[in-house]
Design a protein around this motif. Structure first.
Motif, PDB file in Angstrom:
ATOM      1  N   MET A 138       8.665  -6.323   5.464  1.00 46.79           N
ATOM      2  CA  MET A 138       8.323  -4.979   5.011  1.00 46.79           C
ATOM      3  C   MET A 138       9.436  -4.455   4.118  1.00 46.79           C
ATOM      4  SD  MET A 138       7.361  -1.720   7.317  1.00 46.79           S
ATOM      5  CE  MET A 138       5.924  -0.863   6.779  1.00 46.79           C
ATOM      6  N   ASP A 139       9.181  -4.399   2.826  1.00 46.72           N
ATOM      7  CA  ASP A 139      10.158  -3.925   1.854  1.00 46.72           C
ATOM      8  C   ASP A 139       9.489  -2.852   1.011  1.00 46.72           C
ATOM      9  OD1 ASP A 139      12.346  -3.617   0.183  1.00 46.72           O
ATOM     10  OD2 ASP A 139      11.770  -5.291  -1.098  1.00 46.72           O
ATOM     11  N   VAL A 140       9.883  -1.604   1.223  1.00 46.10           N
ATOM     12  CA  VAL A 140       9.326  -0.480   0.481  1.00 46.10           C
ATOM     13  C   VAL A 140      10.443   0.086  -0.390  1.00 46.10           C
ATOM     14  CG1 VAL A 140       8.208   1.767   0.639  1.00 46.10           C
ATOM     15  CG2 VAL A 140       7.726   0.023   2.371  1.00 46.10           C
ATOM     16  N   PRO A 141      10.404  -0.166  -1.700  1.00 43.35           N
ATOM     17  CA  PRO A 141      11.467   0.336  -2.583  1.00 43.35           C
ATOM     18  C   PRO A 141      11.665   1.849  -2.436  1.00 43.35           C
ATOM     19  CG  PRO A 141      10.052  -1.189  -3.760  1.00 43.35           C
ATOM     20  CD  PRO A 141       9.396  -0.928  -2.431  1.00 43.35           C
ATOM     21  N   GLY A 142      12.913   2.255  -2.268  1.00 40.04           N
ATOM     22  CA  GLY A 142      13.255   3.666  -2.157  1.00 40.04           C
ATOM     23  C   GLY A 142      13.104   4.251  -0.771  1.00 40.04           C
ATOM     24  N   ALA A 143      12.593   3.489   0.175  1.00 36.78           N
ATOM     25  CA  ALA A 143      12.400   3.992   1.536  1.00 36.78           C
ATOM     26  C   ALA A 143      13.255   3.210   2.524  1.00 36.78           C
ATOM     27  CB  ALA A 143      10.932   3.894   1.950  1.00 36.78           C
ATOM     28  N   GLN A 144      13.816   3.914   3.468  1.00 35.98           N
ATOM     29  CA  GLN A 144      14.559   3.282   4.545  1.00 35.98           C
ATOM     30  C   GLN A 144      13.567   2.797   5.596  1.00 35.98           C
ATOM     31  OE1 GLN A 144      16.921   6.051   6.795  1.00 35.98           O
ATOM     32  NE2 GLN A 144      18.049   4.444   7.849  1.00 35.98           N
ATOM     33  N   ILE A 145      13.698   1.543   6.011  1.00 35.92           N
ATOM     34  CA  ILE A 145      12.869   1.004   7.090  1.00 35.92           C
ATOM     35  C   ILE A 145      13.648   1.216   8.390  1.00 35.92           C
ATOM     36  CG2 ILE A 145      11.668  -1.010   8.015  1.00 35.92           C
ATOM     37  CD1 ILE A 145      10.656  -0.043   5.233  1.00 35.92           C
ATOM     38  N   ILE A 146      13.080   2.002   9.288  1.00 35.57           N
ATOM     39  CA  ILE A 146      13.749   2.328  10.547  1.00 35.57           C
ATOM     40  C   ILE A 146      13.016   1.604  11.674  1.00 35.57           C
ATOM     41  CG2 ILE A 146      14.427   4.162  12.127  1.00 35.57           C
ATOM     42  CD1 ILE A 146      14.217   6.110   9.724  1.00 35.57           C
ATOM     43  N   GLU A 147      13.585   0.514  12.156  1.00 34.12           N
ATOM     44  CA  GLU A 147      12.972  -0.211  13.267  1.00 34.12           C
ATOM     45  C   GLU A 147      13.306   0.511  14.571  1.00 34.12           C
ATOM     46  OE1 GLU A 147      12.396  -4.435  13.384  1.00 34.12           O
ATOM     47  OE2 GLU A 147      13.709  -4.622  11.639  1.00 34.12           O
ATOM     48  N   GLY A 157       0.812  -1.217   0.000  1.00 32.53           N
ATOM     49  CA  GLY A 157       0.000   0.000   0.000  1.00 32.53           C
ATOM     50  C   GLY A 157       0.841   1.261   0.000  1.00 32.53           C
ATOM     51  N   ILE A 158       1.889   1.266   0.791  1.00 32.10           N
ATOM     52  CA  ILE A 158       2.776   2.424   0.848  1.00 32.10           C
ATOM     53  C   ILE A 158       3.431   2.652  -0.504  1.00 32.10           C
ATOM     54  CG2 ILE A 158       4.950   3.259   1.829  1.00 32.10           C
ATOM     55  CD1 ILE A 158       3.986   1.907   4.495  1.00 32.10           C
ATOM     56  N   SER A 159       3.904   1.578  -1.133  1.00 27.57           N
ATOM     57  CA  SER A 159       4.533   1.691  -2.453  1.00 27.57           C
ATOM     58  C   SER A 159       3.558   2.191  -3.509  1.00 27.57           C
ATOM     59  CB  SER A 159       5.099   0.340  -2.889  1.00 27.57           C
ATOM     60  OG  SER A 159       6.101  -0.078  -2.002  1.00 27.57           O
ATOM     61  N   LYS A 160       2.306   1.780  -3.410  1.00 29.30           N
ATOM     62  CA  LYS A 160       1.288   2.177  -4.386  1.00 29.30           C
ATOM     63  C   LYS A 160       0.911   3.655  -4.249  1.00 29.30           C
ATOM     64  CE  LYS A 160      -3.334   1.027  -6.093  1.00 29.30           C
ATOM     65  NZ  LYS A 160      -2.990   1.254  -7.482  1.00 29.30           N
ATOM     66  N   TYR A 161       0.749   4.141  -3.036  1.00 22.69           N
ATOM     67  CA  TYR A 161       0.188   5.474  -2.827  1.00 22.69           C
ATOM     68  C   TYR A 161       1.184   6.565  -2.436  1.00 22.69           C
ATOM     69  CZ  TYR A 161      -4.372   3.261  -3.076  1.00 22.69           C
ATOM     70  OH  TYR A 161      -5.479   2.574  -3.498  1.00 22.69           O
ATOM     71  N   PHE A 162       2.279   6.212  -1.802  1.00 26.98           N
ATOM     72  CA  PHE A 162       3.181   7.236  -1.260  1.00 26.98           C
ATOM     73  C   PHE A 162       4.570   7.154  -1.880  1.00 26.98           C
ATOM     74  CE2 PHE A 162       0.096   6.326   2.119  1.00 26.98           C
ATOM     75  CZ  PHE A 162      -0.370   7.595   2.394  1.00 26.98           C
ATOM     76  N   ASN A 163       5.305   8.243  -1.733  1.00 27.47           N
ATOM     77  CA  ASN A 163       6.711   8.298  -2.113  1.00 27.47           C
ATOM     78  C   ASN A 163       7.481   8.721  -0.862  1.00 27.47           C
ATOM     79  OD1 ASN A 163       9.095   8.392  -3.537  1.00 27.47           O
ATOM     80  ND2 ASN A 163       8.736  10.448  -4.316  1.00 27.47           N
ATOM     81  N   LEU A 164       7.688   7.780   0.036  1.00 32.53           N
ATOM     82  CA  LEU A 164       8.288   8.075   1.341  1.00 32.53           C
ATOM     83  C   LEU A 164       9.789   7.841   1.322  1.00 32.53           C
ATOM     84  CD1 LEU A 164       5.673   6.242   3.606  1.00 32.53           C
ATOM     85  CD2 LEU A 164       5.741   8.674   3.010  1.00 32.53           C
ATOM     86  N   SER A 165      10.509   8.636   2.104  1.00 27.21           N
ATOM     87  CA  SER A 165      11.945   8.406   2.242  1.00 27.21           C
ATOM     88  C   SER A 165      12.228   7.407   3.362  1.00 27.21           C
ATOM     89  CB  SER A 165      12.678   9.720   2.506  1.00 27.21           C
ATOM     90  OG  SER A 165      12.191  10.338   3.682  1.00 27.21           O
ATOM     91  N   SER A 166      11.318   7.330   4.336  1.00 32.94           N
ATOM     92  CA  SER A 166      11.501   6.371   5.430  1.00 32.94           C
ATOM     93  C   SER A 166      10.163   5.923   5.997  1.00 32.94           C
ATOM     94  CB  SER A 166      12.379   6.971   6.536  1.00 32.94           C
ATOM     95  OG  SER A 166      11.846   8.185   6.992  1.00 32.94           O
ATOM     96  N   VAL A 167      10.184   4.703   6.525  1.00 31.48           N
ATOM     97  CA  VAL A 167       8.999   4.109   7.149  1.00 31.48           C
ATOM     98  C   VAL A 167       9.421   3.520   8.489  1.00 31.48           C
ATOM     99  CG1 VAL A 167       7.154   2.407   6.952  1.00 31.48           C
ATOM    100  CG2 VAL A 167       8.037   3.509   4.887  1.00 31.48           C
ATOM    101  N   ILE A 168       8.640   3.826   9.511  1.00 26.68           N
ATOM    102  CA  ILE A 168       8.881   3.295  10.849  1.00 26.68           C
ATOM    103  C   ILE A 168       7.767   2.287  11.144  1.00 26.68           C
ATOM    104  CG2 ILE A 168       9.070   3.843  13.305  1.00 26.68           C
ATOM    105  CD1 ILE A 168       9.728   6.777  12.308  1.00 26.68           C
ATOM    106  N   PRO A 169       8.090   0.991  11.253  1.00 30.55           N
ATOM    107  CA  PRO A 169       7.050   0.023  11.593  1.00 30.55           C
ATOM    108  C   PRO A 169       6.578   0.218  13.036  1.00 30.55           C
ATOM    109  CG  PRO A 169       9.183  -1.068  11.293  1.00 30.55           C
ATOM    110  CD  PRO A 169       9.395   0.374  11.051  1.00 30.55           C
ATOM    111  N   GLY A 170       5.290   0.015  13.255  1.00 27.38           N
ATOM    112  CA  GLY A 170       4.728   0.152  14.591  1.00 27.38           C
ATOM    113  C   GLY A 170       3.656  -0.886  14.843  1.00 27.38           C
ATOM    114  N   HIS A 171       3.169  -0.935  16.053  1.00 26.50           N
ATOM    115  CA  HIS A 171       2.112  -1.869  16.447  1.00 26.50           C
ATOM    116  C   HIS A 171       2.524  -3.330  16.183  1.00 26.50           C
ATOM    117  CE1 HIS A 171      -1.100   1.096  17.279  1.00 26.50           C
ATOM    118  NE2 HIS A 171      -0.380   1.827  16.465  1.00 26.50           N
TER     119      HIS A 171
END
Length: 104
Positions: free
Chosen positions: A86-95, A58-72
């Motif tokens: 969780m693999d979002v092309p072009g975005a850093q995943i920050i746990e 969903g994030i890849s489809k709708y947003f152009n984010l530089s980073s994503v923080i997983p929660g919950h």
């Protein structure tokens, strides 16, 4: 069971989308266009919310984010214990780490 609720938080020239307890929704299209968030906190627990793979799609489809923080997630055994799916092309995943600041 109830209405989804999230927040767009704008500060210091950046916009964070705190998704709350949501799943993918069509409203993400206008939210991305209007607010242009740079980063998001995405719920990925997989039981009460979407899982990491679904959030990434969903994030890849709708947003152009530089980073994503997983929660919950990772809080009790019923929920996902990792953000590995969780693999979002072009975005850093920050746990997040407990009580550790995150620079966006």
């Amino acid at each position: 069971m109830g209405q989804e609720c999230g927040f767009m938080i704008e500060a210091e020239g950046k916009t964070l989308y705190a998704m709350g307890d949501t799943d993918i929704m069509a409203d993400w299209e206008w939210m991305a266009e209007l607010h242009k968030p740079d980063c998001a906190i995405a719920p990925i627990g997989g039981h009460f919310t979407m899982d990491g793979a679904r959030a990434a799609w969903g994030i890849s489809k709708y947003f152009n984010l530089s980073s994503v923080i997983p929660g919950h997630y990772k809080t009790f055994p019923l929920l996902a214990q990792s953000a590995a799916d969780m693999d979002v092309p072009g975005a850093q995943i920050i746990e997040p780490e407990v009580m550790a600041a995150i620079d966006l």
